[in-house]
Design a protein around this motif. Structure first.
Motif, mmCIF file in Angstrom:
data_model
loop_
_atom_site.group_PDB
_atom_site.id
_atom_site.type_symbol
_atom_site.label_atom_id
_atom_site.label_comp_id
_atom_site.label_asym_id
_atom_site.label_seq_id
_atom_site.Cartn_x
_atom_site.Cartn_y
_atom_site.Cartn_z
ATOM 1 N N MET A 1 48.148 37.827 83.198
ATOM 2 C CA MET A 1 48.565 36.498 82.993
ATOM 3 C C MET A 1 48.050 34.999 83.090
ATOM 4 O O MET A 1 47.118 34.358 82.949
ATOM 5 N N ARG A 2 47.638 35.527 84.604
ATOM 6 C CA ARG A 2 46.672 34.122 85.369
ATOM 7 C C ARG A 2 45.238 34.198 85.348
ATOM 8 O O ARG A 2 45.424 32.982 84.812
ATOM 9 N N LEU B 1 44.112 35.119 82.251
ATOM 10 C CA LEU B 1 44.207 34.384 80.556
ATOM 11 C C LEU B 1 44.395 32.414 81.162
ATOM 12 O O LEU B 1 43.569 32.389 80.230
ATOM 13 N N ASN B 2 45.633 32.369 82.089
ATOM 14 C CA ASN B 2 45.417 31.378 81.689
ATOM 15 C C ASN B 2 44.722 30.008 81.927
ATOM 16 O O ASN B 2 44.058 29.342 82.014
ATOM 17 N N ARG B 3 43.575 30.662 83.509
ATOM 18 C CA ARG B 3 42.902 29.452 83.911
ATOM 19 C C ARG B 3 41.352 30.025 83.196
ATOM 20 O O ARG B 3 40.520 29.159 83.175
ATOM 21 N N ARG B 4 40.971 30.781 82.196
ATOM 22 C CA ARG B 4 40.511 31.181 81.286
ATOM 23 C C ARG B 4 40.639 30.347 79.934
ATOM 24 O O ARG B 4 39.648 29.623 79.903
ATOM 25 N N GLY C 1 43.384 28.493 78.970
ATOM 26 C CA GLY C 1 44.495 27.643 78.821
ATOM 27 C C GLY C 1 45.508 27.888 78.496
ATOM 28 O O GLY C 1 45.804 29.771 78.777
ATOM 29 N N ALA C 2 46.699 26.875 78.657
ATOM 30 C CA ALA C 2 48.615 27.686 78.680
ATOM 31 C C ALA C 2 48.084 29.119 77.128
ATOM 32 O O ALA C 2 47.740 28.404 76.273
ATOM 33 N N ILE C 3 48.345 29.870 77.404
ATOM 34 C CA ILE C 3 49.337 30.468 76.357
ATOM 35 C C ILE C 3 50.606 30.735 75.147
ATOM 36 O O ILE C 3 51.602 30.548 76.087
ATOM 37 N N GLN D 1 52.067 35.603 74.363
ATOM 38 C CA GLN D 1 52.536 35.903 75.398
ATOM 39 C C GLN D 1 53.742 37.440 75.269
ATOM 40 O O GLN D 1 53.404 38.120 76.106
ATOM 41 N N LEU E 1 40.674 31.394 72.609
ATOM 42 C CA LEU E 1 42.125 31.297 72.470
ATOM 43 C C LEU E 1 42.347 32.795 70.916
ATOM 44 O O LEU E 1 42.548 33.848 71.642
#
Length: 91
Positions: free
Chosen positions: A40-41, A43-46, A48-50, A55, A79
């Protein structure tokens, strides 16, 4: 009483059972939670917000699927790459 052979044998058996149950139940669950957190970290970094629905889908993946996602996300640039990957898992 605590020093008796019988008490020590019962105590040792209880400890062994506890360790076995921990190994059987706790370690795989802990690995899955750790993998999920890291993914999750990343994906968020790569990306943006999921979105919450994505999720939820990710949280429902098995440990093996999470490991596959960890490798696949290295190739994600948007995304839609994630949504396409998740759709393939549901087929």
């Amino acid at each position: 009483m605590r020093e008796s052979v019988t008490y020590q044998a019962i105590l040792e058996e209880g400890l062994e059972r506890g360790v076995q149950q921990g190994v059987q139940q706790g370690i795989p669950q802990g690995k899955q939670e750790e993998a999920l957190s890291l993914i999750m970290r990343l994906l968020n970094r790569r990306l943006g917000a999921i979105a919450p629905d994505l999720q939820t889908q990710i949280r429902s993946l098995s440990l093996t699927e999470l490991e596959e996602l960890a490798e696949a996300l290295l190739d994600f640039s948007q995304l839609t790459d994630l949504t396409t990957w998740l759709e393939r898992q549901n087929q």
